[in-house]
Motif scaffolding. Structure first.
Motif, PDB file in Angstrom:
ATOM      1  N   TYR A 103       0.805  -1.231   0.000  1.00 34.08           N
ATOM      2  CA  TYR A 103       0.000   0.000   0.000  1.00 34.08           C
ATOM      3  C   TYR A 103       0.838   1.281   0.000  1.00 34.08           C
ATOM      4  N   MET A 104       2.093   1.173  -0.384  1.00 26.04           N
ATOM      5  CA  MET A 104       2.931   2.372  -0.497  1.00 26.04           C
ATOM      6  C   MET A 104       2.356   3.333  -1.539  1.00 26.04           C
ATOM      7  N   CYS A 105       1.798   2.788  -2.620  1.00 27.63           N
ATOM      8  CA  CYS A 105       1.220   3.631  -3.671  1.00 27.63           C
ATOM      9  C   CYS A 105       0.057   4.454  -3.129  1.00 27.63           C
ATOM     10  N   ILE A 106      -0.770   3.848  -2.290  1.00 29.54           N
ATOM     11  CA  ILE A 106      -1.911   4.553  -1.699  1.00 29.54           C
ATOM     12  C   ILE A 106      -1.413   5.701  -0.828  1.00 29.54           C
ATOM     13  N   MET A 107      -0.400   5.424  -0.029  1.00 28.21           N
ATOM     14  CA  MET A 107       0.141   6.450   0.862  1.00 28.21           C
ATOM     15  C   MET A 107       0.838   7.567   0.089  1.00 28.21           C
ATOM     16  N   ALA A 108       1.425   7.240  -1.062  1.00 24.31           N
ATOM     17  CA  ALA A 108       2.193   8.220  -1.823  1.00 24.31           C
ATOM     18  C   ALA A 108       1.343   9.107  -2.725  1.00 24.31           C
ATOM     19  N   CYS A 109       0.152   8.662  -3.081  1.00 21.83           N
ATOM     20  CA  CYS A 109      -0.679   9.438  -4.010  1.00 21.83           C
ATOM     21  C   CYS A 109      -1.072  10.770  -3.374  1.00 21.83           C
ATOM     22  N   PRO A 110      -0.639  11.886  -3.956  1.00 17.81           N
ATOM     23  CA  PRO A 110      -0.929  13.189  -3.360  1.00 17.81           C
ATOM     24  C   PRO A 110      -2.397  13.600  -3.475  1.00 17.81           C
ATOM     25  N   TYR A 111      -3.167  12.878  -4.290  1.00 16.59           N
ATOM     26  CA  TYR A 111      -4.570  13.227  -4.497  1.00 16.59           C
ATOM     27  C   TYR A 111      -5.541  12.293  -3.785  1.00 16.59           C
ATOM     28  N   GLY A 112      -5.031  11.267  -3.130  1.00 20.70           N
ATOM     29  CA  GLY A 112      -5.907  10.341  -2.420  1.00 20.70           C
ATOM     30  C   GLY A 112      -6.811   9.535  -3.342  1.00 20.70           C
ATOM     31  N   VAL A 113      -6.341   9.299  -4.544  1.00 21.75           N
ATOM     32  CA  VAL A 113      -7.147   8.604  -5.545  1.00 21.75           C
ATOM     33  C   VAL A 113      -7.154   7.095  -5.335  1.00 21.75           C
ATOM     34  N   LEU A 114      -5.991   6.535  -5.094  1.00 18.46           N
ATOM     35  CA  LEU A 114      -5.877   5.078  -4.983  1.00 18.46           C
ATOM     36  C   LEU A 114      -6.502   4.595  -3.686  1.00 18.46           C
ATOM     37  N   LYS A 115      -7.054   3.384  -3.738  1.00 16.70           N
ATOM     38  CA  LYS A 115      -7.642   2.787  -2.549  1.00 16.70           C
ATOM     39  C   LYS A 115      -7.478   1.276  -2.627  1.00 16.70           C
ATOM     40  N   ALA A 116      -7.492   0.653  -1.457  1.00 14.98           N
ATOM     41  CA  ALA A 116      -7.456  -0.805  -1.404  1.00 14.98           C
ATOM     42  C   ALA A 116      -8.857  -1.311  -1.691  1.00 14.98           C
ATOM     43  N   GLY A 117      -8.931  -2.418  -2.374  1.00 11.41           N
ATOM     44  CA  GLY A 117     -10.234  -2.993  -2.659  1.00 11.41           C
ATOM     45  C   GLY A 117     -10.922  -3.437  -1.379  1.00 11.41           C
ATOM     46  N   GLU A 118     -12.213  -3.206  -1.304  1.00 16.91           N
ATOM     47  CA  GLU A 118     -12.957  -3.633  -0.113  1.00 16.91           C
ATOM     48  C   GLU A 118     -13.200  -5.130  -0.129  1.00 16.91           C
ATOM     49  N   THR A 119     -13.522  -5.679  -1.296  1.00 14.76           N
ATOM     50  CA  THR A 119     -13.727  -7.125  -1.385  1.00 14.76           C
ATOM     51  C   THR A 119     -12.478  -7.825  -1.896  1.00 14.76           C
ATOM     52  N   HIS A 120     -11.627  -7.087  -2.557  1.00 15.86           N
ATOM     53  CA  HIS A 120     -10.355  -7.625  -3.058  1.00 15.86           C
ATOM     54  C   HIS A 120      -9.240  -6.966  -2.248  1.00 15.86           C
ATOM     55  N   HIS A 121      -9.093  -7.365  -0.999  1.00 14.27           N
ATOM     56  CA  HIS A 121      -8.193  -6.669  -0.075  1.00 14.27           C
ATOM     57  C   HIS A 121      -6.763  -6.555  -0.564  1.00 14.27           C
ATOM     58  N   LYS A 122      -6.330  -7.455  -1.386  1.00 14.79           N
ATOM     59  CA  LYS A 122      -4.946  -7.393  -1.843  1.00 14.79           C
ATOM     60  C   LYS A 122      -4.836  -6.759  -3.212  1.00 14.79           C
ATOM     61  N   GLN A 123      -5.863  -6.005  -3.607  1.00 13.13           N
ATOM     62  CA  GLN A 123      -5.846  -5.357  -4.906  1.00 13.13           C
ATOM     63  C   GLN A 123      -6.026  -3.859  -4.741  1.00 13.13           C
ATOM     64  N   ILE A 124      -5.272  -3.101  -5.519  1.00  8.00           N
ATOM     65  CA  ILE A 124      -5.400  -1.650  -5.533  1.00  8.00           C
ATOM     66  C   ILE A 124      -6.434  -1.290  -6.590  1.00  8.00           C
ATOM     67  N   MET A 125      -7.357  -0.436  -6.229  1.00  9.94           N
ATOM     68  CA  MET A 125      -8.380  -0.005  -7.176  1.00  9.94           C
ATOM     69  C   MET A 125      -7.837   1.218  -7.915  1.00  9.94           C
ATOM     70  N   LYS A 126      -7.471   1.016  -9.169  1.00  4.89           N
ATOM     71  CA  LYS A 126      -6.818   2.046  -9.987  1.00  4.89           C
ATOM     72  C   LYS A 126      -7.437   2.042 -11.368  1.00  4.89           C
ATOM     73  N   CYS A 127      -7.810   3.213 -11.850  1.00  3.87           N
ATOM     74  CA  CYS A 127      -8.376   3.345 -13.193  1.00  3.87           C
ATOM     75  C   CYS A 127      -7.388   2.804 -14.222  1.00  3.87           C
ATOM     76  N   ASP A 128      -7.914   2.008 -15.159  1.00  7.69           N
ATOM     77  CA  ASP A 128      -7.068   1.483 -16.228  1.00  7.69           C
ATOM     78  C   ASP A 128      -7.550   1.963 -17.601  1.00  7.69           C
TER      79      ASP A 128
END
Length: 136
Positions: free
Chosen positions: A84-109
């Protein structure tokens, strides 16, 4: 290069964009979200596809990376170690951990794996608040 642009003044908070995202990815979680700002206005939160993406700089495995051809930031869940370093580093708070996919980052593709190969949120926004525009 095309980027998703948001016109906050047009957003009515209908959540059509988030529903379109969930349908496009056959998932029960959206890669974007809409929040209310301190003035009670709707604020769609989408990846800004930064030119110098902190999320990819801090990723120890290269799971979050910027593609050279498109210059878009993509997430490879197979390489992710869920630090979750990416989540902590995002200056806009965009990234989030999946609620049902806990080991997945929810990121627009940018819906690159859908048959249309184009962001469904843009196509489905009834107010035209979300557009796909050339970066200037």
């Amino acid at each position: 290069m095309k980027r998703i642009k948001i016109c906050r003044s047009k957003c009515i908070g209908c959540l059509t964009c988030t529903a379109a995202c969930m349908i496009a990815h056959e998932d029960n979680e959206s890669r974007s979200r809409i929040v209310l700002d301190k003035n009670g206005k709707y604020n769609p939160i989408f990846c800004k596809e930064c030119k110098s993406p902190e999320c990819s700089f801090v990723c120890p495995t290269g799971a979050m990376h910027k593609e050279k051809d498109s210059e878009l930031i993509y997430y490879d869940k197979e390489k992710c170690v869920s630090c979750y370093m990416c989540i902590m580093a995002c200056p806009y708070g965009v990234l989030k951990a999946g609620e049902t996919h806990h080991k997945q980052i929810m990121k627009c593709d940018m819906c690159k794996d859908t048959p249309e190969h184009s962001p469904r949120c843009v196509a489905k926004c009834p107010m035209g608040a979300i557009t796909l525009e050339d970066e200037v």
